[in-house]
Motif scaffolding. Structure first.
Motif, PDB file in Angstrom:
ATOM      1  N   ARG A 140      75.457  45.020 -94.115  1.00 30.05           N
ATOM      2  CA  ARG A 140      76.315  46.088 -93.617  1.00 30.05           C
ATOM      3  C   ARG A 140      77.616  46.193 -94.398  1.00 30.05           C
ATOM      4  NH1 ARG A 140      72.641  45.447 -90.947  1.00 30.05           N
ATOM      5  NH2 ARG A 140      71.751  46.872 -89.407  1.00 30.05           N
ATOM      6  N   VAL A 141      78.206  45.059 -94.695  1.00 30.20           N
ATOM      7  CA  VAL A 141      79.483  45.085 -95.415  1.00 30.20           C
ATOM      8  C   VAL A 141      79.301  45.654 -96.830  1.00 30.20           C
ATOM      9  CG1 VAL A 141      81.260  43.632 -96.491  1.00 30.20           C
ATOM     10  CG2 VAL A 141      80.613  43.263 -94.108  1.00 30.20           C
ATOM     11  N   SER A 142      78.203  45.296 -97.482  1.00 30.47           N
ATOM     12  CA  SER A 142      78.054  45.738 -98.877  1.00 30.47           C
ATOM     13  C   SER A 142      77.846  47.240 -98.963  1.00 30.47           C
ATOM     14  CB  SER A 142      76.903  44.992 -99.557  1.00 30.47           C
ATOM     15  OG  SER A 142      75.678  45.382 -98.978  1.00 30.47           O
ATOM     16  N   VAL A 143      77.298  47.857 -97.909  1.00 32.21           N
ATOM     17  CA  VAL A 143      77.102  49.306 -97.931  1.00 32.21           C
ATOM     18  C   VAL A 143      78.438  50.032 -98.022  1.00 32.21           C
ATOM     19  CG1 VAL A 143      76.383  51.286 -96.560  1.00 32.21           C
ATOM     20  CG2 VAL A 143      74.889  49.301 -96.750  1.00 32.21           C
ATOM     21  N   GLY A 144      79.416  49.578 -97.245  1.00 34.48           N
ATOM     22  CA  GLY A 144      80.689  50.291 -97.232  1.00 34.48           C
ATOM     23  C   GLY A 144      81.712  49.722 -98.195  1.00 34.48           C
ATOM     24  N   ALA A 145      81.295  48.741 -99.010  1.00 38.60           N
ATOM     25  CA  ALA A 145      82.285  48.070 -99.853  1.00 38.60           C
ATOM     26  C   ALA A 145      82.808  49.002-100.934  1.00 38.60           C
ATOM     27  CB  ALA A 145      81.673  46.835-100.491  1.00 38.60           C
TER      28      ALA A 145
END
Lengths: 186, 259
Positions: free
Chosen positions: B52-57
């Motif tokens: 999830r974090v890497s999607v919005g990074a």
């Protein structure tokens, strides 16, 4: 043939020309680093475009022709300077071959000629930014759009040019050329 | 540390243990092997949060970097968690894991909550250039403009409110982390984040705002000088000049069939 009797727009155009030409010529001459010939071309070109624009039914209406002409003249002068870039060393200001109206500059005080030379010596982008800001009176955002650069770069160019020009303005002030000679057009 | 085989080799009983039992045993004994078993049990959470974090990074981060940062978050969460306080461990852990990953992203990107890479690159380059440029009036070109921009930036940093200036200086020029800065200033990390964001907003405005340069005392004088010169030049235009030029213009208009 000037005047174009029977053509109201022609008469209005003549009046506009006579009214604005001296001031525009002054601006253009300064942008061009004190070269009357280039300045003359820039002003003629701007008025030529002005006429076409006035007579173009498809063009967007212009609200203030003097502002439009001012910006156009400054842009034209920059364009001409760019085409002549590299060929405007400072002493060309006084050389008849490049300045066909040396008489025009004879009455100009040495202090102002120094300003012309300083402008001529500025790198073109600085000169362009300074001209658009101080001679065309455009805001930073508009200058950025015109030059196709970031507003922060415009500010950097202006600040750079200002550091070159500021000492000269002190000098002109000492010479009494900065205060007291205002409003003497024509 | 998280391979089941290793745990077995270490002599841990292989029989399945429920999370509840594990928690009770771990919190009672503080046994390292029990802790590792809990970490192993909850490891899927790390991958879940990393996805999830890497999607919005805002920056590209290797999944492996996020996972390894997240593992520290999980490790932290397991050590600090107190069961039976009405909070599920999963909820508690996700906050820690996520926080650790975001710290990692900030480290990778040198802290960019506002997504303004260019200003921060500039600040970074300013930090590297120890003596900010002095007068370089003669030279032209992009390098000079960059230096000029750096000079403006240095002025803008100087003009910041005291605490914002300290945060920006410590972060970009001294390379301290937000937590270290918080320590130095006796603030929470959140307060440091806020000061940092406010400082960036101010700096961005100082560099981009239209209107006059606030550090520019001689600006009006230069403008006056240009106006006076322009007028001096325009005074040399005589009436005859104008008549001739106007006639020439009409000839051009007529010859182009524009009349």
């Amino acid at each position: 043939m000037p005047g174009q009797p029977g053509r109201p727009v022609g008469a209005a155009f003549d009046a506009l020309y006579r009214d604005l030409r001296p001031r525009l010529l002054g601006k253009a001459a300064l942008v061009c680093g004190g070269m009357p010939a280039l300045a003359h071309d820039a002003v003629q070109e701007a008025f030529y475009q002005c006429w076409r624009r006035m007579n173009d039914p498809d063009a967007e209406p212009v609200r203030a022709w003097d502002a439009w002409l001012t910006t156009t003249v400054v842009r034209e002068a920059i364009g001409l300077s760019r085409r002549h870039s590299g060929s405007i060393p400072l002493d060309d200001v006084d050389r008849p071959a490049r300045a066909p109206e040396p008489a025009a500059l004879m009455d100009v005080k040495e202090g102002y000629l120094k300003v012309c030379r300083a402008i001529a010596r500025l790198p073109l982008r600085q000169r362009e930014a300074v001209a658009l800001r101080h001679l065309a009176g455009l805001p930073t955002a508009e200058i950025a759009r015109t030059m196709g650069i970031e507003t922060s770069t415009v500010r950097a160019l202006l600040s750079q040019a200002r550091r070159t020009l500021a000492p000269l303005s002190q000098e002109l002030r000492r010479m009494g050329l900065l205060d007291g000679e205002r409003g003497g057009e024509q | 540390m998280t391979h089941r085989q290793n745990l077995r080799l270490a002599g841990l009983p292989a029989e399945p243990t429920t999370p509840d039992e594990l928690w009770r045993a771990y919190k009672a004994t503080d046994e390292r092997l029990l802790r590792d078993q809990l970490i192993h049990y909850y490891m899927p959470l790390v991958r879940y949060v990393a996805d999830r974090v890497s999607v919005g990074a805002p920056v590209h981060a290797e999944q492996a970097d996020l996972v390894s940062a997240g593992m520290w978050g999980l490790f932290d969460a397991v050590r600090r968690f107190t069961p039976d306080q009405g909070v599920r461990f999963e909820t508690y852990a996700v906050i820690h894991i996520r926080g650790a990953m975001i710290d990692e992203l900030r480290r990778l990107r040198r802290w960019s909550p506002a997504g303004d890479a260019s200003l921060e690159e500039l600040l970074d380059s300013g930090a590297e250039e120890h003596d900010l440029p002095g007068a370089a009036a003669e030279d032209s070109g992009a390098a000079a403009e960059d230096r000029e921009l750096l000079r403006l930036l240095a002025h803008a940093v100087h003009a910041l409110p005291e605490r914002e200036k300290t945060v920006v200086t410590l972060f970009f020029y001294e390379g301290l982390t937000r937590v270290e800065i918080a320590d130095v200033l006796g603030l929470t990390a959140q307060a440091v984040d806020r000061l940092h964001a406010e400082a960036l907003t101010r700096l961005r405005a100082a560099l981009a705002a239209p209107g006059e340069d606030p550090f520019d005392a001689g600006g009006d004088l230069v403008r006056d000088m240009l106006h006076e010169t322009e007028q001096a030049l325009s005074r040399t235009v005589t009436r005859t000049d104008t008549d001739d030029a106007l006639a020439a213009l009409w000839r051009r208009i007529a010859s182009d069939g524009q009349v």
